[in-house]
Design a protein around this motif. Structure first.
Motif, PDB file in Angstrom:
ATOM      1  N   GLU A 278      67.446 -18.722  -9.238  1.00 48.12           N
ATOM      2  CA  GLU A 278      68.696 -18.735 -10.016  1.00 48.12           C
ATOM      3  C   GLU A 278      68.422 -18.329 -11.460  1.00 48.12           C
ATOM      4  OE1 GLU A 278      71.874 -19.236  -9.268  1.00 48.12           O
ATOM      5  OE2 GLU A 278      71.458 -19.485  -7.135  1.00 48.12           O
TER       6      GLU A 278
ATOM      7  N   ASN B 255      69.659 -14.487 -11.130  1.00 49.62           N
ATOM      8  CA  ASN B 255      71.112 -14.570 -11.098  1.00 49.62           C
ATOM      9  C   ASN B 255      71.707 -14.227 -12.459  1.00 49.62           C
ATOM     10  OD1 ASN B 255      73.589 -14.954  -9.957  1.00 49.62           O
ATOM     11  ND2 ASN B 255      73.579 -17.173 -10.233  1.00 49.62           N
TER      12      ASN B 255
ATOM     13  N   MET C 103      73.472 -20.211  -0.390  1.00 46.46           N
ATOM     14  CA  MET C 103      72.658 -19.580  -1.447  1.00 46.46           C
ATOM     15  C   MET C 103      72.149 -18.214  -0.979  1.00 46.46           C
ATOM     16  SD  MET C 103      71.583 -21.967  -4.057  1.00 46.46           S
ATOM     17  CE  MET C 103      71.073 -23.690  -4.202  1.00 46.46           C
ATOM     18  N   LYS C 104      72.270 -17.244  -1.856  1.00 49.57           N
ATOM     19  CA  LYS C 104      71.912 -15.882  -1.478  1.00 49.57           C
ATOM     20  C   LYS C 104      70.410 -15.624  -1.465  1.00 49.57           C
ATOM     21  CE  LYS C 104      73.136 -14.648  -6.207  1.00 49.57           C
ATOM     22  NZ  LYS C 104      73.805 -13.710  -7.104  1.00 49.57           N
ATOM     23  N   TYR C 105      69.635 -16.561  -2.014  1.00 45.96           N
ATOM     24  CA  TYR C 105      68.199 -16.314  -2.122  1.00 45.96           C
ATOM     25  C   TYR C 105      67.417 -16.835  -0.915  1.00 45.96           C
ATOM     26  CZ  TYR C 105      69.491 -15.146  -6.839  1.00 45.96           C
ATOM     27  OH  TYR C 105      70.085 -14.577  -7.925  1.00 45.96           O
TER      28      TYR C 105
ATOM     29  N   GLU D  64      67.716 -16.212   2.290  1.00 41.15           N
ATOM     30  CA  GLU D  64      67.313 -15.130   3.182  1.00 41.15           C
ATOM     31  C   GLU D  64      66.176 -14.294   2.597  1.00 41.15           C
ATOM     32  OE1 GLU D  64      67.473 -13.860   6.367  1.00 41.15           O
ATOM     33  OE2 GLU D  64      68.002 -15.993   6.327  1.00 41.15           O
ATOM     34  N   LYS D  65      66.386 -13.963   1.335  1.00 38.06           N
ATOM     35  CA  LYS D  65      65.398 -13.142   0.624  1.00 38.06           C
ATOM     36  C   LYS D  65      64.005 -13.777   0.685  1.00 38.06           C
ATOM     37  CE  LYS D  65      64.798 -11.095  -4.001  1.00 38.06           C
ATOM     38  NZ  LYS D  65      65.305 -11.083  -5.391  1.00 38.06           N
TER      39      LYS D  65
END
Lengths: 127, 127
Positions: free
Chosen positions: B23, B27, B1-3, B5-6
């Motif tokens: 998401e 997204n 999931m790309k979030y 790290e954020k």
DNA sequence: TTAGCAGTTTATAATGATTCTAAAAAAGTG
DNA sequence: CACTTTTTTAGAATCATTATAAACTGCTAA
């Protein structure tokens, strides 16, 4: 009383409560901003007779509908009103947490560069 | 999931609930405006697991504090948020009762003609 | 890997501004 | 004065939001 005529002309009966609220709101040099609770305090200080909170709400809304007050579109837990009903801008002082009036003459023209029809523009409120 | 790290970088633990809300909010192609209740509906449609209303409030406020959401200073019974956190303006369509974004490039410069100190200006929010 | 702490989620209660209600009071009208 | 309409009023209801406190989860250090 100078407000009796004003109220009657607007189709509002000049009741004791409305006249007292008129005194507090309009019988002064400068315009000002207020919340319902601030207004209630002012009324308390101004008169000995008590005005019900519901009446204060009713009256403020009646006056707003007639154009004697303007609601300020600020996001707050309480609604702010302004006795200055001329077309003008507001700034919110983030540090002091209070509103500042800026007359239109204090702010340069705001140019909408995006293409929007005249009709569309009229139904928009700048925030 | 790309979030993940954020969130971690912001000091927020990447919980299941926060990732799901990410998401729904981020997204997508375009930014959008929403109230908490509208967001709750979107979450319901997006996932099978239920997220508590309190968590939605907590998360939105956490994201706002981190600068991922912006509160829109509109006077309404419900608070509006914007996933567009760039510096821009809002118009409120009185007829359709919905918000419109206008990028800064869509609006000409706003010139404050009244004398206000630089410091003062920085702590003011245009309404 | 696991114990333990800090951060998070959750259902529910509390809060607080505003609106609603319905009965009493006041204002206007003939 | 009699009668209608508007207004006031106290208190209840509403509704978005915040607080609470217990259960749960993620993280980290041993």
């Amino acid at each position: 009383m100078k407000y009796i005529e004003k109220l009657r002309k607007s189709g509002l009966r000049p009741t004791k409560q409305r006249l007292q609220i008129c005194e507090v709101l309009f019988n002064r040099e400068k315009t000002f901003h207020f919340t319902i609770n601030e207004l209630e305090q002012k009324i308390k200080n101004h008169t000995s007779s008590k005005i019900s909170l519901a009446t204060v709400y009713n009256t403020v809304h009646a006056f707003e509908k007639k154009g004697y007050l303007k609601q300020i579109p600020i996001n707050s837990s309480e609604t702010y009103f302004d006795t200055n009903v001329t077309d003008h801008h507001h700034f919110y002082d983030l540090k002091e947490e209070k509103l500042i009036d800026l007359e239109n003459s204090d702010v340069g023209p705001i140019n909408i560069l995006k293409k929007l029809t005249e009709k569309r523009l009229n139904q928009l409120k700048f925030l």
